[in-house]
Design a protein around this motif. Structure first.
Motif, short mmCIF file in Angstrom:
data_model
loop_
_atom_site.label_atom_id
_atom_site.label_comp_id
_atom_site.label_asym_id
_atom_site.label_seq_id
_atom_site.Cartn_x
_atom_site.Cartn_y
_atom_site.Cartn_z
N GLY A 259 30.76 24.45 101.60
CA GLY A 259 31.45 23.83 100.48
C GLY A 259 32.96 23.78 100.59
N ALA A 260 33.53 24.30 101.68
CA ALA A 260 34.98 24.27 101.83
C ALA A 260 35.46 22.84 102.08
CB ALA A 260 35.42 25.17 102.97
N THR A 261 36.62 22.50 101.50
CA THR A 261 37.21 21.19 101.66
C THR A 261 38.61 21.36 102.23
OG1 THR A 261 35.96 20.26 99.82
CG2 THR A 261 37.95 19.09 100.48
N ILE A 262 38.84 20.81 103.41
CA ILE A 262 40.14 20.90 104.07
C ILE A 262 40.64 19.48 104.27
CG2 ILE A 262 41.40 21.67 106.11
CD1 ILE A 262 38.08 23.26 105.40
N LEU A 263 41.80 19.19 103.68
CA LEU A 263 42.28 17.81 103.65
C LEU A 263 43.65 17.68 104.28
CD1 LEU A 263 41.33 16.78 99.99
CD2 LEU A 263 40.00 16.47 102.09
N GLY A 264 43.86 16.58 105.00
CA GLY A 264 45.15 16.26 105.57
C GLY A 264 45.32 16.81 106.98
N ARG A 265 46.46 16.49 107.57
CA ARG A 265 46.74 16.93 108.94
C ARG A 265 47.28 18.37 108.90
NH1 ARG A 265 44.39 15.13 113.44
NH2 ARG A 265 45.71 15.25 115.29
N TRP A 279 39.57 24.99 98.55
CA TRP A 279 40.23 23.69 98.71
C TRP A 279 41.55 23.96 99.41
CZ3 TRP A 279 38.91 18.71 96.80
CH2 TRP A 279 39.94 17.75 96.83
N ILE A 280 41.72 23.42 100.62
CA ILE A 280 42.89 23.74 101.44
C ILE A 280 43.62 22.46 101.81
CG2 ILE A 280 43.66 24.66 103.68
CD1 ILE A 280 41.36 26.63 103.53
N THR A 281 44.94 22.45 101.53
CA THR A 281 45.79 21.32 101.91
C THR A 281 47.05 21.80 102.64
OG1 THR A 281 46.83 21.35 99.72
CG2 THR A 281 44.97 19.83 100.04
N ASP A 282 47.06 23.06 103.06
CA ASP A 282 48.19 23.62 103.81
C ASP A 282 47.67 24.32 105.04
OD1 ASP A 282 50.66 23.19 102.05
OD2 ASP A 282 49.30 24.15 100.62
N VAL A 290 40.68 33.30 104.26
CA VAL A 290 40.99 32.57 103.03
C VAL A 290 39.76 32.54 102.14
CG1 VAL A 290 41.77 30.38 102.07
CG2 VAL A 290 42.63 31.14 104.30
N THR A 291 39.92 33.02 100.90
CA THR A 291 38.85 32.99 99.91
C THR A 291 39.38 32.39 98.62
OG1 THR A 291 39.37 35.18 99.03
CG2 THR A 291 37.85 35.09 100.92
N GLN A 292 38.50 32.13 97.68
CA GLN A 292 38.95 31.63 96.38
C GLN A 292 39.90 32.63 95.74
OE1 GLN A 292 36.02 30.10 93.68
NE2 GLN A 292 34.74 29.29 95.31
#
Length: 304
Positions: A259-265, A279-282, A290-292
């Motif tokens: 269920g993890a979502t990793i977005l972007g470069r 949810w990771i964008t960095d 990394v956890t909630q």
């Protein structure tokens, strides 16, 4: 005698096709089939899977002493079929440019020869994927069970074949190859994604891996993981800019839970562990966990 008078429907469908072709500036000339056949590609892929793993994905009555004969015969037929489909794609791609049939034939031949020469390396990479699944899943009883039963391995067989087609200038054949696995497994891997060996997708349903994703060695991910794009830049006319790096880079030995979502470069550093449903964008540093809870307690950082 038929119960149905289909003549009106046939005429109406003809009109609908003409409307579409006119709207897309397509020729109405009777030039035959323009596009590759999904069914022909599916048959070629079944043959290629048998050629890669003859005693497990080949015919049930195959014997060891006949392996090379079977592989040679099957591979030749599959490559001939792919050549025909490659020619259709290349001819379609060049339809608005001056070109000679001989040039299309040459390009198709070069692409399929390069694809064929890569098959031994693809087999070795797939062996690494199978071994990673066997070693990473305590429920796996043998490497043969993994190859025969695991949807993540089926998806990777298709992906590694599709990626070769993609890199040799046949993106439509590559996309059809990927989507055939997607429809069977629920695992959506764009053929442009670069994935190193030892990749294990456990369970797999709902996994999405974007076109410009880069994945290192010995990476393990679980169901419903997304390696996607965060934003879609446009040009001055508002059209999407395609081909830009927009998906994550996952370094060696990373684990990403369900269920993890990793977005972007962004980059997930070597050995990082990404917990479920985050949810990771960095960027994530090497070795991080990394956890909630860790994300909720972290200082706020502006989104990039």
């Amino acid at each position: 005698m038929s119960l149905f008078d289909v003549s009106h429907t046939v005429a109406a469908l003809h009109a609908a096709r003409d409307e579409w072709r006119d709207s897309q500036n397509r020729s109405r000339d009777p030039i035959g089939r323009e596009f590759p056949s999904r069914d022909a590609i599916a048959l070629a892929l079944e043959s290629l899977k048998g050629a890669l793993f003859p005693m497990r994905l080949g015919p049930p009555d195959l014997r060891h002493e006949s392996e090379d004969y079977y592989v040679g015969y099957t591979l030749d037929a599959a490559l001939q079929s792919l050549w025909t489909q490659a020619r259709l794609e290349l001819n379609y791609s060049a339809r608005h440019q001056p070109h000679e049939a001989e040039d299309i034939d040459r390009q198709a031949t070069e692409a399929i020869r390069s694809f064929a020469s890569a098959l031994p390396d693809i087999r070795r990479m797939l062996d690494g994927d199978v071994l990673a699944a066997f070693e990473g899943d305590p429920a796996a009883r043998s490497v043969d069970e993994v190859l025969l039963c695991y949807p993540g391995i089926l998806a990777m067989i298709h992906h590694r074949l599709a990626h070769q087609l993609y890199t040799h200038g046949l993106p439509l054949l590559a996309r059809i190859t990927s989507e055939l696995a997607h429809s069977q497994t629920g695992i959506d891997i764009h053929p442009g994604a670069r994935i190193d060996t030892g990749f294990f997708i456990d369970h797999g349903t709902g996994v999405v891996i974007g076109e410009t994703a880069v994945i290192g060695k010995r990476v393990r991910i679980y169901q419903a993981v997304t390696l996607g794009a965060k934003r879609f830049p446009t040009d001055a006319e508002g059209n999407l800019q395609k081909g830009l790096p927009r998906h994550p880079v996952v370094e060696d030995d990373v684990v990403i839970y369900a269920g993890a979502t990793i977005l972007g470069r962004v980059t997930l550093g070597k050995g990082a562990v990404i917990g479920g449903n985050v949810w990771i964008t960095d960027d994530v540093p090497p070795g991080a966990n990394v956890t909630q809870a860790s994300l909720q307690n972290a200082p706020h950082r502006p989104h990039r």
